[in-house]
Scaffold this active site. Structure first.
Site, short mmCIF file in Angstrom:
data_model
loop_
_atom_site.label_atom_id
_atom_site.label_comp_id
_atom_site.label_asym_id
_atom_site.label_seq_id
_atom_site.Cartn_x
_atom_site.Cartn_y
_atom_site.Cartn_z
N ASN A 1 -25.85 -35.57 22.22
CA ASN A 1 -26.99 -35.00 21.51
C ASN A 1 -26.89 -33.48 21.36
OD1 ASN A 1 -29.61 -35.23 20.27
ND2 ASN A 1 -30.47 -34.32 22.13
N TYR B 1 -22.01 -26.71 9.46
CA TYR B 1 -22.74 -27.68 10.29
C TYR B 1 -22.57 -29.09 9.71
CZ TYR B 1 -26.82 -30.18 12.16
OH TYR B 1 -27.65 -31.11 12.76
N ALA C 1 -20.10 -30.23 8.04
CA ALA C 1 -18.74 -30.69 8.33
C ALA C 1 -18.63 -31.23 9.76
CB ALA C 1 -17.74 -29.56 8.11
N THR C 2 -19.31 -30.57 10.69
CA THR C 2 -19.25 -31.06 12.07
C THR C 2 -19.94 -32.42 12.20
OG1 THR C 2 -21.32 -30.00 12.83
CG2 THR C 2 -19.31 -28.68 12.93
N LYS C 3 -21.01 -32.62 11.46
CA LYS C 3 -21.75 -33.88 11.56
C LYS C 3 -21.03 -35.00 10.82
CE LYS C 3 -24.85 -32.47 14.32
NZ LYS C 3 -24.87 -33.01 15.70
#
Length: 241
Positions: free
Chosen positions: A30, A97, A99-101
């Site tokens: 999380n 962000y 791209a990270t998700k």
């Protein structure tokens, strides 16, 4: 307190939990941060920090859990990775962000295949919910997602219930991305190679390939999760200049 982007610290965290409790049954990734910025304005530190926390930290914890589980008999276990609606549908100025998700969704699909023999189900959750990240969002977004009396579609409790459901021993999903907004639950479809071109086993010429590509659609219609619910729109954008 450990820095989740530190690989050894993440490994030590899982080892410590297993040493204290004897086992690990559920892992929820999380931790996440977001730094807004357009390409051309971002620095290396922005990249390192966001991928370090959002992707490297999750990967390190999954890796550490897998090391423990491979020494034990298979039994129902669950991993839930927190993604975002911005993962499958990236938007500026949070493209990094996003791209990270998106990476979290891909990691989920890969880990689900690898860890299935150990009894592990791995899913990703893409919630639209009020978190501390909203405090950095534009004022209009903060007002839209502010707490309200009665039914509150942005209360984090909605996402928490879906998360707990995905962790039940008899949950049937693995390798999937699910979204939620209030009492609405969405199941994403993975990327699909819907169109095919071939040249009869012969190498393409550039001109022939260019002509063939012209027969393919520039955009597809897709459903996007937004704070207002599902919105159907063409994707990707094609406006240049």
């Amino acid at each position: 307190m450990s820095d989740i982007s530190d690989w050894s610290a993440a490994q030590a965290l899982v080892s410590g939990i297993c040493a204290q409790h004897g086992r690990l049954d559920i892992l929820v990734n999380n931790a996440g941060i977001s730094r807004s910025g357009l390409l051309g304005d971002l620095g290396e530190a922005d990249w390192d920090r966001q991928f370090g926390v959002n992707v490297k930290g999750a990967t390190a914890l999954i890796d550490a859990a897998a090391r423990q589980w491979r020494t034990q008999a298979p039994t129902p276990r669950a991993i839930v990775n927190i993604s975002s609606p911005a993962g499958p549908h990236p938007i500026p100025p949070i493209g990094l962000y996003s791209a990270t998700k998106a990476a979290m969704a891909a990691l989920t699909m890969s880990a689900a295949q690898e860890l299935a023999p150990l009894g592990v189900r791995v899913n990703a959750l893409s919630p639209i919910a009020r978190t501390r990240l909203i405090e950095k969002a534009p004022q209009a977004v903060q007002e839209m997602m502010a707490a309200r009396e009665g039914y509150d579609p942005f209360a984090p409790d909605h996402a928490a219930r879906l998360l707990l459901c995905l962790c039940l021993p008899d949950a049937r999903f693995t390798g999937r991305l699910l979204g939620c907004r209030g009492d609405e639950v969405y199941l994403y479809r993975p990327w699909s190679a819907d169109y095919r071109l071939d040249n009869g086993g012969a190498p393409w010429t550039i001109s022939a390939l260019e002509q063939a590509l012209g027969s393919l659609p520039q955009q597809d219609m897709c459903w996007m999760m937004t704070a207002d619910g599902l919105v159907e729109q063409p994707w990707p954008p094609t406006t240049l200049g």
